[in-house]
Each structure stands twice: as C-alpha cells, then as structure tokens.
Design a protein around this motif. Structure first.
Motif, short mmCIF file in Angstrom:
data_model
loop_
_atom_site.label_atom_id
_atom_site.label_comp_id
_atom_site.label_asym_id
_atom_site.label_seq_id
_atom_site.Cartn_x
_atom_site.Cartn_y
_atom_site.Cartn_z
N TYR A 1 -9.66 17.45 -20.30
CA TYR A 1 -10.27 17.42 -21.62
C TYR A 1 -10.61 15.98 -22.03
O TYR A 1 -11.72 15.71 -22.52
N CYS A 2 -9.67 15.06 -21.82
CA CYS A 2 -9.91 13.67 -22.20
C CYS A 2 -11.03 13.05 -21.36
O CYS A 2 -11.85 12.27 -21.88
N VAL B 1 -7.06 8.28 -28.00
CA VAL B 1 -6.22 9.20 -27.22
C VAL B 1 -4.81 9.10 -27.75
O VAL B 1 -4.20 8.03 -27.75
N PHE C 1 -6.25 10.33 -16.32
CA PHE C 1 -7.23 9.85 -17.29
C PHE C 1 -7.45 8.35 -17.15
O PHE C 1 -8.60 7.87 -17.11
N MET D 1 -13.21 5.98 -28.70
CA MET D 1 -12.42 7.15 -28.35
C MET D 1 -10.95 6.85 -28.59
O MET D 1 -10.43 5.83 -28.13
N THR E 1 -8.14 15.01 -28.42
CA THR E 1 -7.77 14.20 -27.26
C THR E 1 -6.36 13.67 -27.49
O THR E 1 -6.13 12.47 -27.61
N ASN E 2 -5.42 14.60 -27.49
CA ASN E 2 -4.07 14.30 -27.97
C ASN E 2 -3.08 15.21 -27.25
O ASN E 2 -3.31 16.42 -27.14
N ASP E 3 -1.97 14.62 -26.79
CA ASP E 3 -0.99 15.45 -26.07
C ASP E 3 -0.24 16.41 -26.99
O ASP E 3 0.56 17.23 -26.51
N PHE F 1 -4.75 18.22 -19.95
CA PHE F 1 -4.91 17.01 -20.76
C PHE F 1 -5.96 16.09 -20.16
O PHE F 1 -6.89 15.64 -20.85
N SER F 2 -5.84 15.80 -18.87
CA SER F 2 -6.76 14.84 -18.26
C SER F 2 -8.19 15.38 -18.24
O SER F 2 -9.14 14.64 -18.50
#
Length: 302
Positions: free
Chosen positions: A237-238, A255, A274, A253, A217-219, A234-235
């Motif tokens: 998955y998060c 991020v 997100f 969690m 959960t990481n850009d 990204f959004s």
C-alpha cells in the motif's frame, strides 16, 4: 422548522475545503527531489489510559480491541510495553540500516516513565516531537487543562531529548483551542493536526506550518478489522502511494508507525520493503524529519 427550510447550517468560513484548487505550489524540495517522505514513529507506551496508572478508564487492547472496565488490564498494558521493550530498538535499527532520520512523535508521560523513548532516538539524530501528555484526544478538554498539558509535555520532552519539541500532533481530535495555544507558546514551528492534503501550508497570517498527516499509509491498519494482515500489505500500500506521488511530483508523503505495531517480528519486513523501494529513487526523493520539511516550507513561502 419553517416549511422548505434546510436542516443545519453551513461549514464555518475558516474551513478551507478548496485547498490549492488543482494548482499546488512548487515546493522545490532540496536537491530537486520530486517527493518529500516523512516517517513518523508514534511513541505512546506508558501514556495509554490505564486504571493502574490512575486514569479514569483503560485503553482497549491494541491487538484484541477488547476493553476491560472497572479493573486494571495487564493484558493491554503488556501489549503496549512490547513497543518500549522491543519495538523501539528494532525500528531504530531498521531506520539506521537505510540511513533514514524520522520524527518520533512522543507522548510525554511515556517518556517520563521510560526516558530512552526520547533520549535514544535523539541520540541517533531523529526528531522528538510532541504527541501530548497522555495518549488522548483533546476535544472538549478545558483550556486551562490543555495549557497545563502542553507545558508539562514540552518540559518533559526537552529534559530527556535535550531540546524542546517544535512539532505537535494530537491523538484524534484537537480542541477548539489547541492551535491557538500552540501559537501562544511561541516555540512550535508546525503541527500535524490535519489530514487534508499532500502538501504543507502556512496558517493564514502566521509563520506556523500545518504539516498534514495520514491514516492510510499507517501501520494502525494492522489493528483488527483495519485491513492489513501481512507485512506485505503495509509495504504494497505504501509503495503504491509513493509511486503515485512520484509520478505526480511536488508532493509530500507521511508514513505513520507505532513501536508496538510495526515493531513486531512478523510486520517489520513491511517497513524494510518500503524503505528499500524508496531508496531506489535515490536523489528523486527527500526523506526528512518533519521539522526539516516545515522549515523548508517556511523559508520558501513564509
């Protein structure tokens, strides 16, 4: 080798592979929240390895993955500079729009060059934590060097953020001494040098909190070949991770964000999407700085 003998040995006795064994403790998050969400903004611009900065080598280009050897690399440097020049302000504005307080995990050399990288987040109520002096792993770093790195990091961040950091996160692998040196310093509440759980824990025999981080959960997954292309990658998955943890309850969690990455105009919507989804959970989610999560854990289980 003796006939029938197995190669290698056994993992060290202090390596805990069992964890909570399916029965994690109830964190009792504030307000009865089911999930604690920690937004971590990594601040590394100006701390990347660069021959022009007097370092032994260059960092590879964040968007291209290319490595220039033996000469300065202004291409790589300007990709990093986007984060300090533009990304910082865009990311902070989005966090403000959703009323979110984050942890800005800062490399101290970046802050020494551009004090606003710590001063501006601190002024808006975000936590400024320590991410080392340079953006580098500590594995194999001599103990005396690491001790000096920590001291200079603490002093620099304290000067520009107005308060010393209480959290630490090493890029990639820490050294075998890192956590002991943090304990010896006496001013750290937690470190994030772990990726092995959805809940914090206390380091046995201490009041030091291990606050796990996450690379999924990481850009960072926007980098070439890492899986994310569009903001929605990204959004989605998060959001999927958040929804699962909400269904389970009693989880945390993390991020991970980077100014030069999520701060790009084609990606920032992923963060907005997100945060908008998380906001719908209202009182069922606690979005908090890492120092607040660690303090809560220490008060409950310390």
């Amino acid at each position: 080798m003796v006939e029938g003998a197995l190669p290698g040995g056994m993992p060290p006795a202090d390596r805990d592979l069992a964890g909570y064994e399916g029965t994690p403790p109830d964190p009792a998050w504030p307000g009865g929240a089911r999930v604690a969400v920690s937004i971590v903004v990594n601040v590394e611009e100006g701390a990347e390895l660069s021959i022009a900065s007097g370092d032994e080598r260059n960092e590879s280009g964040p968007e291209t993955g290319q490595l220039v050897q033996g000469a300065p690399d202004p291409c790589m440097e300007t990709h990093f500079a986007y984060g300090s020049r533009v990304g910082l302000w865009r990311v902070m504005d989005v966090l403000d729009a959703y009323g979110v307080k984050a942890t800005f995990s800062c490399c101290a050399r970046a802050v020494a060059v551009t004090p606003a990288l710590a001063a501006a987040p601190a002024a808006r109520g975000h936590e400024v934590s320590a991410h080392g002096w340079r953006w580098e792993m500590h594995a194999n770093m001599p103990e005396a060097t690491e001790r000096a790195v920590m001291a200079r990091t603490i002093a620099t961040l304290a000067e520009h953020a107005g308060t010393r950091p209480v959290g630490w996160h090493t890029k990639s692998a820490p050294s075998v001494n890192t956590r002991r040196l943090l304990l010896e310093d006496g001013g750290f509440l937690y470190d994030s040098d772990a990726y092995d759980d959805d809940l914090p824990r206390l380091l046995p025999g201490t009041r030091h909190v291990i606050l796990p981080y996450a690379f999924d959960t990481n850009d960072m997954r926007f980098r070439p070949g890492q899986g994310f292309v569009f903001a929605e990658d990204f959004s989605r998955y998060c959001i999927a991770a958040f929804d699962r943890l909400m269904a389970e309850g009693g989880r945390m969690m993390s991020v991970g964000l980077h100014l030069r990455t999520i701060g790009r105009p084609g990606r920032i919507a992923g963060l907005e999407q997100f945060l908008a989804h998380v906001a719908k959970a209202k009182d069922q989610v606690w979005v908090a700085r890492r120092r607040d999560i660690a303090q809560h854990w220490l008060e409950r289980f310390g």
